[in-house]
Design a protein around this motif. Structure first.
Motif, PDB file in Angstrom:
ATOM      1  N   GLU A   5       4.492   4.774   8.765  1.00 41.78           N
ATOM      2  CA  GLU A   5       4.806   6.132   9.348  1.00 41.78           C
ATOM      3  C   GLU A   5       6.004   6.809   8.806  1.00 41.78           C
ATOM      4  O   GLU A   5       5.696   8.067   8.803  1.00 41.78           O
ATOM      5  CB  GLU A   5       5.170   5.743  11.084  1.00 41.78           C
ATOM      6  N   GLU A   6       7.087   6.325   8.394  1.00 40.90           N
ATOM      7  CA  GLU A   6       7.944   7.193   7.921  1.00 40.90           C
ATOM      8  C   GLU A   6       7.749   7.592   6.349  1.00 40.90           C
ATOM      9  O   GLU A   6       8.346   8.586   6.120  1.00 40.90           O
ATOM     10  CB  GLU A   6       9.414   6.130   7.754  1.00 40.90           C
ATOM     11  N   ASN A   7       6.799   7.148   5.885  1.00 36.26           N
ATOM     12  CA  ASN A   7       6.341   7.505   4.583  1.00 36.26           C
ATOM     13  C   ASN A   7       5.021   8.174   4.423  1.00 36.26           C
ATOM     14  O   ASN A   7       4.377   8.301   3.496  1.00 36.26           O
ATOM     15  CB  ASN A   7       6.349   6.135   3.543  1.00 36.26           C
ATOM     16  N   ASN A   8       4.781   8.858   5.633  1.00 34.43           N
ATOM     17  CA  ASN A   8       3.612   9.834   5.774  1.00 34.43           C
ATOM     18  C   ASN A   8       2.451   9.015   5.397  1.00 34.43           C
ATOM     19  O   ASN A   8       1.438   9.517   4.996  1.00 34.43           O
ATOM     20  CB  ASN A   8       3.769  11.139   4.873  1.00 34.43           C
ATOM     21  N   ALA A  33       0.704  -1.259   0.205  1.00 32.66           N
ATOM     22  CA  ALA A  33      -0.150   0.087   0.043  1.00 32.66           C
ATOM     23  C   ALA A  33       0.982   1.171  -0.187  1.00 32.66           C
ATOM     24  O   ALA A  33       0.590   2.248  -0.817  1.00 32.66           O
ATOM     25  CB  ALA A  33      -0.982  -0.160   1.305  1.00 32.66           C
ATOM     26  N   VAL A  34       1.801   1.311   0.810  1.00 31.65           N
ATOM     27  CA  VAL A  34       2.733   2.354   0.803  1.00 31.65           C
ATOM     28  C   VAL A  34       3.387   2.881  -0.382  1.00 31.65           C
ATOM     29  O   VAL A  34       3.664   3.763  -1.034  1.00 31.65           O
ATOM     30  CB  VAL A  34       3.895   2.372   1.955  1.00 31.65           C
ATOM     31  N   ASP A  35       4.056   1.514  -0.742  1.00 28.85           N
ATOM     32  CA  ASP A  35       4.762   1.568  -2.138  1.00 28.85           C
ATOM     33  C   ASP A  35       4.070   1.979  -3.381  1.00 28.85           C
ATOM     34  O   ASP A  35       4.601   2.555  -4.401  1.00 28.85           O
ATOM     35  CB  ASP A  35       5.484   0.420  -2.374  1.00 28.85           C
ATOM     36  N   ASN A  36       2.860   1.811  -3.463  1.00 27.89           N
ATOM     37  CA  ASN A  36       1.812   2.045  -4.621  1.00 27.89           C
ATOM     38  C   ASN A  36       0.990   3.229  -4.354  1.00 27.89           C
ATOM     39  O   ASN A  36       0.181   3.217  -5.073  1.00 27.89           O
ATOM     40  CB  ASN A  36       1.050   0.914  -4.735  1.00 27.89           C
ATOM     41  N   GLY A  37       1.115   3.918  -3.269  1.00 25.57           N
ATOM     42  CA  GLY A  37       0.730   5.333  -3.278  1.00 25.57           C
ATOM     43  C   GLY A  37      -0.534   5.397  -2.284  1.00 25.57           C
ATOM     44  O   GLY A  37      -1.087   6.559  -2.472  1.00 25.57           O
ATOM     45  N   ALA A  38      -0.810   4.605  -1.533  1.00 23.68           N
ATOM     46  CA  ALA A  38      -1.964   4.885  -0.565  1.00 23.68           C
ATOM     47  C   ALA A  38      -1.540   5.576   0.515  1.00 23.68           C
ATOM     48  O   ALA A  38      -0.273   5.801   1.058  1.00 23.68           O
ATOM     49  CB  ALA A  38      -2.523   3.540   0.276  1.00 23.68           C
ATOM     50  N   GLN A  39      -2.522   6.461   0.957  1.00 19.46           N
ATOM     51  CA  GLN A  39      -2.261   7.515   1.951  1.00 19.46           C
ATOM     52  C   GLN A  39      -2.851   7.049   3.404  1.00 19.46           C
ATOM     53  O   GLN A  39      -2.498   7.484   4.288  1.00 19.46           O
ATOM     54  CB  GLN A  39      -2.739   8.912   1.378  1.00 19.46           C
ATOM     55  N   VAL A  40      -4.091   6.413   2.973  1.00 17.44           N
ATOM     56  CA  VAL A  40      -4.742   5.894   4.226  1.00 17.44           C
ATOM     57  C   VAL A  40      -4.767   4.451   4.200  1.00 17.44           C
ATOM     58  O   VAL A  40      -5.127   3.684   2.979  1.00 17.44           O
ATOM     59  CB  VAL A  40      -6.245   6.696   4.476  1.00 17.44           C
ATOM     60  N   ILE A  41      -4.655   3.672   5.243  1.00 25.78           N
ATOM     61  CA  ILE A  41      -4.881   2.163   5.107  1.00 25.78           C
ATOM     62  C   ILE A  41      -5.721   1.795   6.368  1.00 25.78           C
ATOM     63  O   ILE A  41      -5.765   2.027   7.449  1.00 25.78           O
ATOM     64  CB  ILE A  41      -3.413   1.451   5.622  1.00 25.78           C
ATOM     65  N   ASN A  42      -7.009   1.150   5.879  1.00 29.01           N
ATOM     66  CA  ASN A  42      -7.824   0.705   6.357  1.00 29.01           C
ATOM     67  C   ASN A  42      -7.757  -0.848   7.117  1.00 29.01           C
ATOM     68  O   ASN A  42      -7.382  -1.683   6.172  1.00 29.01           O
ATOM     69  CB  ASN A  42      -9.284   0.871   6.267  1.00 29.01           C
TER      70      ASN A  42
END
Length: 537
Positions: free
Chosen positions: A368-371, A337-346
């Protein structure tokens, strides 16, 4: 994934509140036959009939009418799968633009072939998918038991604890299964007696009451049928409950059932990543579809419900089977999710044991490190999770806090003593806030809708509000957004409420402040006002 507290049935028959279960009548094709009082209540505001929703309608009508969102927010749904064909989610899915659909190649070299809308970690390259899994403590009994002679002291403690729990629950579920089977047999036999007596299968409660039994057998049959009428029992409901206990015995608590063989990876090796497939719907998408609907169902389209966020796309990451998820799958899903551009993870899942917690900790820290903001369901066991961990938790193994993780309890629609969901986990250290999670109408597979309860639904309410705020104020950091969501809650801290608990005889009243860190409910209206103030500083 935490267990579902479906009705418990003994020969005397009694029921408890479901923690995340579909309505007794099952999914419906439209929302028309559902209670209109429940429809979209999670969007409403106390000014609108004193409904304790998330103030979403008010936010749109009073704060956003002359504004346009500045960014489309990608929300990753780590769950059981999502029905990507649902009518109320069309145009709402994230699409990997660097991947060519259906060519069988990893075009973007990210390690996943044809990952168009996300990834399925519960399958293999042949298209086979896992549906049922063990609970984590069942897996621990199997895996630790296999090397019993070499266990260290802490491992031996965990093994014995899990073994005791497994044996206790096996005994309980075997007894319940036996009782339900016996009850079902009596149900069928007495139904046959009544059919023969009346000459049809359309007999009513009044018909049965009119019987003057001439034999003790008929007297027992009459009493039994009247009891079934009183409890509104049907054969379908009995079959559903029987199936519930069968699933526990056949899969959840069965140490001989190892579904992971289908996947073919080593779940204890984080570097073994070449597994799964791109079937993000999978064989069981009911839970994930409901979660996705709360966040992103198309608003104002005259169909179904209104999701919370308009400028949003859903990324689907299938990791949650019927049973408990693997730590490795969760960790890799977060990283994807982080690597592919998600800003919010449920993350509407959780469990009591986390043998590879370090995998998940590292992934949460990576987010956290990737906002990236993570939103997690508190769980449905009516427990104080300050005392009993419900993984993942809001701090790392070294004790430091997970700065961009929010944990959510479930609330009901009225600010009364039953404001917290009777099933919701709570805790002033582990739970940040509460959000609507009781009688929530959302999406079900195959263009259907259903009403459900659970922190699994409260979590996407917060994720949806987060996405809504971020879409208008994209310069906020994830840490700032979390602070805004927590500081802008609608406080109910002084209200006396019934403390959630599974044990009905131990219910007591507490102040709502004793159930979470903030003592409040998520409020989109106030969050947007506070976001504006943040950006003006």
């Amino acid at each position: 994934m935490r267990r579902i507290n479906l009705p418990l049935l003994t020969l005397s028959l009694f029921f408890v509140c479901p923690s995340f279960a579909h309505s007794d009548n099952g999914p419906v094709t439209t929302v028309d036959s559902l209670n209109t009082e429940w429809l979209n209540w999670f969007n409403r505001d106390p000014l609108d009939g004193k409904i304790q929703g998330a103030s979403v309608y008010r936010a749109y009508s009073e704060l956003l009418t002359d504004k346009k969102p500045k960014k489309k927010i990608v929300v990753a749904i780590i769950d059981s799968g999502v029905d990507t064909a649902h009518q109320d989610l069309q145009g709402k899915f994230w699409t990997n633009q660097d991947e060519i659909p259906g060519n069988g190649k990893d075009d973007d070299n990210n390690g996943y072939i044809d990952d168009i809308h996300g990834w399925n970690y519960l399958g293999n390259t042949n298209g086979e998918n896992i549906n049922e899994e063990n609970l984590e403590y069942t897996r621990l009994v199997r895996e630790l038991g296999a090397r019993f002679d070499d266990l260290e002291a802490q491992e031996m403690k965990v093994y014995q604890e899990c073994k005791d729990r497994l044996e206790k629950e096996l005994k309980e579920y075997e007894e319940m299964h036996k009782n339900i089977t016996s009850f079902k047999t009596n149900f069928e036999n007495t139904d046959e007696i009544m059919r023969n007596y009346f000459g049809n299968d359309r007999y009513t409660k009044r018909d049965v009451e009119s019987i003057s039994p001439g034999t003790s057998n008929m007297a027992r049959a009459k009493a039994f049928r009247l009891y079934c009428f009183e409890k509104n029992l049907t054969l379908t409901e009995l079959d559903d409950v029987l199936d519930h206990y069968s699933v526990y015995l056949d899969y959840y608590l069965n140490v001989d059932w190892n579904a992971r063989k289908v996947v073919g990876d080593d779940p204890n090796d984080l570097e073994d990543r070449k597994y799964g497939n791109n079937d993000v719907t999978g064989p069981r998408s009911d839970h994930g579809t409901s979660v996705a609907g709360v966040v992103a169902a198309v608003r104002n389209n005259g169909v179904g419900i209104d999701g919370i966020a308009e400028s949003v796309e859903i990324m689907v990451l299938r990791t949650v089977p019927k049973g408990d998820e693997y730590d490795k799958d969760v960790a890799l899903a977060i990283r994807y999710a982080v690597d592919n551009g998600a800003q919010v993870i449920n993350m509407s899942f959780g469990k009591d044991y986390s043998p590879n917690r370090s995998f998940v900790d590292e992934a949460i820290r990576y987010a956290e490190e990737n906002n990236v903001l993570l939103v997690h369901a508190a769980g449905n066991n009516g427990e104080n999770i300050d005392k009993n961990n419900h993984y993942p938790v809001n701090h790392y193994l070294d004790g430091s806090p997970a700065k961009t993780l929010i944990t959510v309890g479930a609330s009901s629609s009225k600010a009364k003593k039953n404001l917290p969901g009777s099933f919701s986990n709570y805790g002033t250290e582990q739970v940040d806030l509460f959000a609507p999670g009781v009688n929530i109408v959302s999406l079900a597979p195959n263009n259907r809708y259903d009403v459900s309860d659970g922190t699994s639904l409260a979590s996407p309410v917060v994720a949806g509000v987060a996405a809504l705020v971020w879409s208008y104020y994209p310069d906020l950091t994830a840490v700032q957004l979390k602070e805004i969501l927590l500081r802008s809650v609608r406080s109910e801290s002084k209200r006396k409420v019934i403390c959630p608990t599974e044990e009905s005889d131990k219910k007591s009243k507490v102040r709502f402040a004793e159930l979470s860190r903030t003592g409040g409910l998520v409020d989109a209206y106030q969050a947007l006002i506070m976001a504006e103030e943040y950006m003006a500083q």
